[in-house]
Design a protein around this motif. Sequence first.
Motif, PDB file in Angstrom:
ATOM      1  N   GLN A 208       0.494 -11.972   8.358  1.00 29.35           N
ATOM      2  CA  GLN A 208      -0.144 -12.748   7.282  1.00 29.35           C
ATOM      3  C   GLN A 208       0.606 -12.568   5.964  1.00 29.35           C
ATOM      4  OE1 GLN A 208      -1.855 -10.365   9.008  1.00 29.35           O
ATOM      5  NE2 GLN A 208      -3.513 -11.373  10.119  1.00 29.35           N
ATOM      6  N   HIS A 209       1.262 -11.433   5.806  1.00 25.49           N
ATOM      7  CA  HIS A 209       2.066 -11.230   4.594  1.00 25.49           C
ATOM      8  C   HIS A 209       3.344 -12.057   4.679  1.00 25.49           C
ATOM      9  CE1 HIS A 209       3.460  -9.203   0.972  1.00 25.49           C
ATOM     10  NE2 HIS A 209       4.655  -9.232   1.533  1.00 25.49           N
TER      11      HIS A 209
ATOM     12  N   SER B 210       0.995  -7.102  -1.870  1.00 25.78           N
ATOM     13  CA  SER B 210       0.323  -7.443  -0.617  1.00 25.78           C
ATOM     14  C   SER B 210      -1.179  -7.553  -0.898  1.00 25.78           C
ATOM     15  CB  SER B 210       0.595  -6.379   0.442  1.00 25.78           C
ATOM     16  OG  SER B 210      -0.060  -5.170   0.086  1.00 25.78           O
TER      17      SER B 210
ATOM     18  N   ASN C 219      11.001   0.898   3.267  1.00 26.56           N
ATOM     19  CA  ASN C 219       9.810   1.381   3.956  1.00 26.56           C
ATOM     20  C   ASN C 219      10.187   2.663   4.684  1.00 26.56           C
ATOM     21  OD1 ASN C 219       7.657   1.670   5.978  1.00 26.56           O
ATOM     22  ND2 ASN C 219       7.060  -0.374   5.275  1.00 26.56           N
TER      23      ASN C 219
ATOM     24  N   ARG D 159       0.816  -1.204   0.000  1.00 29.53           N
ATOM     25  CA  ARG D 159       0.000   0.000   0.000  1.00 29.53           C
ATOM     26  C   ARG D 159       0.857   1.265   0.000  1.00 29.53           C
ATOM     27  NH1 ARG D 159      -5.218  -0.965   3.435  1.00 29.53           N
ATOM     28  NH2 ARG D 159      -3.715  -1.020   5.149  1.00 29.53           N
TER      29      ARG D 159
ATOM     30  N   GLN E 168      -0.498 -15.339   3.485  1.00 34.64           N
ATOM     31  CA  GLN E 168      -1.283 -16.427   4.038  1.00 34.64           C
ATOM     32  C   GLN E 168      -2.493 -16.798   3.186  1.00 34.64           C
ATOM     33  OE1 GLN E 168      -2.008 -16.084   8.124  1.00 34.64           O
ATOM     34  NE2 GLN E 168      -3.288 -17.866   8.124  1.00 34.64           N
ATOM     35  N   THR E 169      -3.216 -15.787   2.686  1.00 35.17           N
ATOM     36  CA  THR E 169      -4.403 -16.097   1.889  1.00 35.17           C
ATOM     37  C   THR E 169      -4.127 -15.995   0.394  1.00 35.17           C
ATOM     38  OG1 THR E 169      -5.074 -13.839   2.388  1.00 35.17           O
ATOM     39  CG2 THR E 169      -6.194 -15.582   3.576  1.00 35.17           C
TER      40      THR E 169
ATOM     41  N   SER F 158       4.260  -3.246   4.965  1.00 32.98           N
ATOM     42  CA  SER F 158       4.537  -3.113   6.395  1.00 32.98           C
ATOM     43  C   SER F 158       5.107  -4.394   7.002  1.00 32.98           C
ATOM     44  CB  SER F 158       3.271  -2.686   7.143  1.00 32.98           C
ATOM     45  OG  SER F 158       2.244  -3.637   6.942  1.00 32.98           O
TER      46      SER F 158
ATOM     47  N   LYS G 168       1.100   3.553  -2.960  1.00 34.69           N
ATOM     48  CA  LYS G 168       0.079   4.617  -3.037  1.00 34.69           C
ATOM     49  C   LYS G 168      -0.971   4.488  -4.149  1.00 34.69           C
ATOM     50  CE  LYS G 168       1.490   7.439   0.349  1.00 34.69           C
ATOM     51  NZ  LYS G 168       2.747   6.824   0.739  1.00 34.69           N
TER      52      LYS G 168
ATOM     53  N   HIS H 296      -1.142 -11.640  -5.504  1.00 36.02           N
ATOM     54  CA  HIS H 296      -1.252 -11.529  -4.047  1.00 36.02           C
ATOM     55  C   HIS H 296      -0.480 -12.654  -3.347  1.00 36.02           C
ATOM     56  CE1 HIS H 296      -4.420 -12.561  -0.690  1.00 36.02           C
ATOM     57  NE2 HIS H 296      -3.227 -12.400  -0.185  1.00 36.02           N
ATOM     58  N   VAL H 297       0.496 -12.272  -2.525  1.00 36.49           N
ATOM     59  CA  VAL H 297       1.243 -13.268  -1.758  1.00 36.49           C
ATOM     60  C   VAL H 297       0.927 -13.126  -0.274  1.00 36.49           C
ATOM     61  CG1 VAL H 297       3.150 -13.538  -3.400  1.00 36.49           C
ATOM     62  CG2 VAL H 297       3.320 -11.792  -1.628  1.00 36.49           C
TER      63      VAL H 297
HETATM   64  C1  LIG Z   1      -7.198 -13.519   7.811  1.00 36.52           C
HETATM   65  C2  LIG Z   1      -6.252 -12.540   7.194  1.00 36.52           C
HETATM   66  C3  LIG Z   1      -5.477 -12.943   6.122  1.00 36.52           C
HETATM   67  C4  LIG Z   1      -4.589 -12.047   5.497  1.00 36.52           C
HETATM   68  N1  LIG Z   1      -3.828 -12.484   4.457  1.00 36.52           N
HETATM   69  C5  LIG Z   1      -2.930 -11.645   3.892  1.00 36.52           C
HETATM   70  C6  LIG Z   1      -2.087 -12.087   2.828  1.00 36.52           C
HETATM   71  O1  LIG Z   1      -2.177 -13.223   2.368  1.00 36.52           O
HETATM   72  N2  LIG Z   1      -1.193 -11.218   2.321  1.00 36.52           N
HETATM   73  C7  LIG Z   1      -1.061  -9.942   2.761  1.00 36.52           C
HETATM   74  O2  LIG Z   1      -0.217  -9.209   2.246  1.00 36.52           O
HETATM   75  N3  LIG Z   1      -1.862  -9.491   3.757  1.00 36.52           N
HETATM   76  C8  LIG Z   1      -2.795 -10.311   4.323  1.00 36.52           C
HETATM   77  N4  LIG Z   1      -3.599  -9.840   5.305  1.00 36.52           N
HETATM   78  C9  LIG Z   1      -3.587  -8.384   5.603  1.00 36.52           C
HETATM   79  C10 LIG Z   1      -2.445  -8.001   6.519  1.00 36.52           C
HETATM   80  O3  LIG Z   1      -2.876  -8.137   7.861  1.00 36.52           O
HETATM   81  C11 LIG Z   1      -2.053  -6.532   6.270  1.00 36.52           C
HETATM   82  O4  LIG Z   1      -3.186  -5.711   6.425  1.00 36.52           O
HETATM   83  C12 LIG Z   1      -1.468  -6.268   4.892  1.00 36.52           C
HETATM   84  O5  LIG Z   1      -0.442  -7.217   4.604  1.00 36.52           O
HETATM   85  C13 LIG Z   1      -0.903  -4.874   4.808  1.00 36.52           C
HETATM   86  O6  LIG Z   1      -0.515  -4.578   3.495  1.00 36.52           O
HETATM   87  P1  LIG Z   1       0.569  -3.469   3.195  1.00 36.52           P
HETATM   88  O7  LIG Z   1       1.816  -3.791   3.924  1.00 36.52           O
HETATM   89  O8  LIG Z   1       0.648  -3.317   1.721  1.00 36.52           O
HETATM   90  O9  LIG Z   1      -0.139  -2.146   3.736  1.00 36.52           O
HETATM   91  P2  LIG Z   1       0.109  -1.319   5.079  1.00 36.52           P
HETATM   92  O10 LIG Z   1       0.070  -2.155   6.282  1.00 36.52           O
HETATM   93  O11 LIG Z   1      -0.815  -0.161   4.988  1.00 36.52           O
HETATM   94  O12 LIG Z   1       1.597  -0.830   4.957  1.00 36.52           O
HETATM   95  C14 LIG Z   1       2.056   0.122   4.030  1.00 36.52           C
HETATM   96  C15 LIG Z   1       3.496   0.409   4.384  1.00 36.52           C
HETATM   97  O13 LIG Z   1       4.041   1.284   3.421  1.00 36.52           O
HETATM   98  C16 LIG Z   1       4.879   2.220   4.095  1.00 36.52           C
HETATM   99  N5  LIG Z   1       4.934   3.409   3.240  1.00 36.52           N
HETATM  100  C17 LIG Z   1       3.962   4.310   3.016  1.00 36.52           C
HETATM  101  N6  LIG Z   1       4.371   5.218   2.133  1.00 36.52           N
HETATM  102  C18 LIG Z   1       5.642   4.900   1.797  1.00 36.52           C
HETATM  103  C19 LIG Z   1       6.607   5.477   0.931  1.00 36.52           C
HETATM  104  N7  LIG Z   1       6.349   6.563   0.193  1.00 36.52           N
HETATM  105  N8  LIG Z   1       7.815   4.880   0.839  1.00 36.52           N
HETATM  106  C20 LIG Z   1       8.101   3.768   1.564  1.00 36.52           C
HETATM  107  N9  LIG Z   1       7.220   3.200   2.387  1.00 36.52           N
HETATM  108  C21 LIG Z   1       6.008   3.758   2.504  1.00 36.52           C
HETATM  109  C22 LIG Z   1       4.260   2.435   5.440  1.00 36.52           C
HETATM  110  O14 LIG Z   1       5.239   2.833   6.386  1.00 36.52           O
HETATM  111  C23 LIG Z   1       3.686   1.051   5.745  1.00 36.52           C
HETATM  112  O15 LIG Z   1       4.609   0.257   6.494  1.00 36.52           O
HETATM  113  C24 LIG Z   1      -4.486 -10.711   5.950  1.00 36.52           C
HETATM  114  C25 LIG Z   1      -5.267 -10.305   7.034  1.00 36.52           C
HETATM  115  C26 LIG Z   1      -6.129 -11.205   7.658  1.00 36.52           C
HETATM  116  C27 LIG Z   1      -6.941 -10.722   8.838  1.00 36.52           C
END
Ligand SMILES: Cc1cc2nc3c(=O)[nH]c(=O)nc-3n(C[C@H](O)[C@H](O)[C@H](O)COP(=O)(O)OP(=O)(O)OC[C@H]3O[C@@H](n4cnc5c(N)ncnc54)[C@H](O)[C@@H]3O)c2cc1C
Lengths: 247, 322
Positions: free
Chosen positions: B272-273, B235, B287, B210, B252-253, B268, B213, B249-250
Amino acid sequence: MKILVLIGNVPDTTTKIKFNADKTAFDANGVQWIINPWDELALTRAMELKEAPGSTVETIVVANVGRAETEGTLRKALAIGADKAIRVDADPLDAAYVATQLARFAGEFDLVFAGIEASDYNGNAVGGMLAEMLGINSVSAVSGLNIEGSQVIVNREIDGGSQTLGVSLPLLAIVQKGIAKEPRIPAMRGIMMARTKPLEVLQPVDAQPLTAIRTFEMPQPKAACRKIGEDQAKELIYLLRDEAKVL
Amino acid sequence: MSVLVYIENWDGKFKKISFELASYASSIAASLNVPAVALSLGKVDNSELSKLSVYGISRILNNPDERFNALDNQAIAKAVAQAAQTTGATCVVLAHNNLGKAIAPRLAVKLKAGLVSAVNGLPVSTEPFVVKKMLFTGKAFGHIEMLSAVKVLTLSSNSFGLAEKQVTASVEFFDPEMVDADFHIQIKQTNKVTGKVLLSDADIVVSGGRGMKAAENWAPLEELAALLGAGTSCSRPVSDEGWRPHSEHVGQTGKIIAPNLYFAFGISGAIQHLGGVSSSKVIVAVNKDPDAPIFEAADYGIVGDVAKVLPQFIEAVKEIKS
Ligand SMILES: Cc1cc2nc3c(=O)[nH]c(=O)nc-3n(C[C@H](O)[C@H](O)[C@H](O)COP(=O)(O)OP(=O)(O)OC[C@H]3O[C@@H](n4cnc5c(N)ncnc54)[C@H](O)[C@@H]3O)c2cc1C
Ligand SMILES: Nc1ncnc2c1ncn2[C@@H]1O[C@H](COP(=O)(O)O)[C@@H](O)[C@H]1O
């Protein structure tokens, strides 16, 4: 038409995994149990199929092979909307054992849903085994499913793309992400109604497991992360080539 | 007796994963002191088939029936079971990918065999037959004893690697007894991703979260991936938002991958990731949050902005490639 949804009872995905002292058994102390995520999505899709206009789905039954402590998870499935639950009162010794127990009654259903894997032991096995035992069609990695008369239209993922297929009933669909958008959360009314819905308990048939977990181990702890400054980012690529030797 | 390995093909060609499976099967065969036999179904050229001998396969069975290209797990399981019976296989090995996962359980029932999926590398011991596999989506490992006479395994990709061992091999026509009714599925449409490295076959994977952006910010990430010959992943929220396809999508799910090198941009590192990527040999995290949990899993890290770091990575990769 009757739908069966298999329900795995697994630790919440954020659970810190612990074992007993000699690492031969999972330590379930303080663990929150949930419906296996893919089974929750399968149940959601089954509900959508039942509620669709002109639907021919009469009943949705959920089933689990497990001891009495899995009943909370089955009640949750009833609260989401299943009509009936079946529990086979046995420890789920391995996939072959579980599938053998389920095969006793799963043949009465037109459509059976299983998840691609249980999030605890990651077996990837029960659904396919059950289909083979029942001698019915199965499709795996299913990310979409619709019923069109006696045919089922299925989307599945293949390595390197995706496909739309037609398959005939009875069918065992082994589902993954995409089968439903978001899992349904039980509503208050559903929770009240779940208390009065039938939960049948069956005794297991004799069967032998073909695999057994002997010991568990935790992953090797990682060495500390080597940090490089944002302005020296190029250096990291050189480290990957010269130090880590992965480029 | 034998160790049998089922080798899938992609439009008549093998991939790295095919040769890893061949290497793995011949290594188990050597420890059991039996020959390693490969089965290929669908049309594959003899020159492609004989490449398996480089990895220790001494007998290559092939049936060019085009109907196998439909990837019908029932039909393929039936053919593999017959090959296992005619070669007296005590161990059958498949890939832990979409097709392997679909065939293995059906095959195990046909052979009255135990099944362990996503096995990590060679068996811990063959007497008793004990294999190691990841459990709880990467949070632990288990040593699992297989109690049946015949064993079916699916191998986690990149957990064994390639091992060259040239042998002389025979390529034989294999004729399983099949009837029309064995082919059940009717394909209505196929969408193939072309020109991309398969995630399950990739040595390097470049992944975005995420923190990227928006979908339109993926261009530099894709450029980096193209330069490295890498696969791309993301993610879960990224695929939920529709910024990237679900197949990327990589976690747990999603898919579980174990490349040699995994880049996490703006991810982040939720538990689960990590479950889907923690077996990667080297993890690089970028990050802007120094406390992001991804740094606990990473080998190399940059606390910084992906928009500033990606162009520098691209430049450096161009330098080392030239
Ligand atoms: C049952 C269940 C199963 C799940 N299965 C999965 C799964 O298989 N895969 C998965 O990925 N998730 C899974 N999730 C979701 C997981 O819990 C997280 O919500 C998800 O992985 C977060 O995705 P993210 O890191 O992309 O986003 P975020 O947690 O929002 O993290 C974004 C990161 O980007 C950083 N960032 C922001 N802007 C910038 C920038 N300009 N430069 C550098 N860094 C920046 C932030 O500091 C932050 O650390 C599951 C959740 C549940 C409840
Ligand atoms: N004990 C069980 N009772 C009922 N269904 C199960 C059980 N274990 C696994 N399943 C089903 O089989 C699927 C795959 O599980 P597994 O083969 O154990 O990874 C799960 O998603 C469930 O749908």
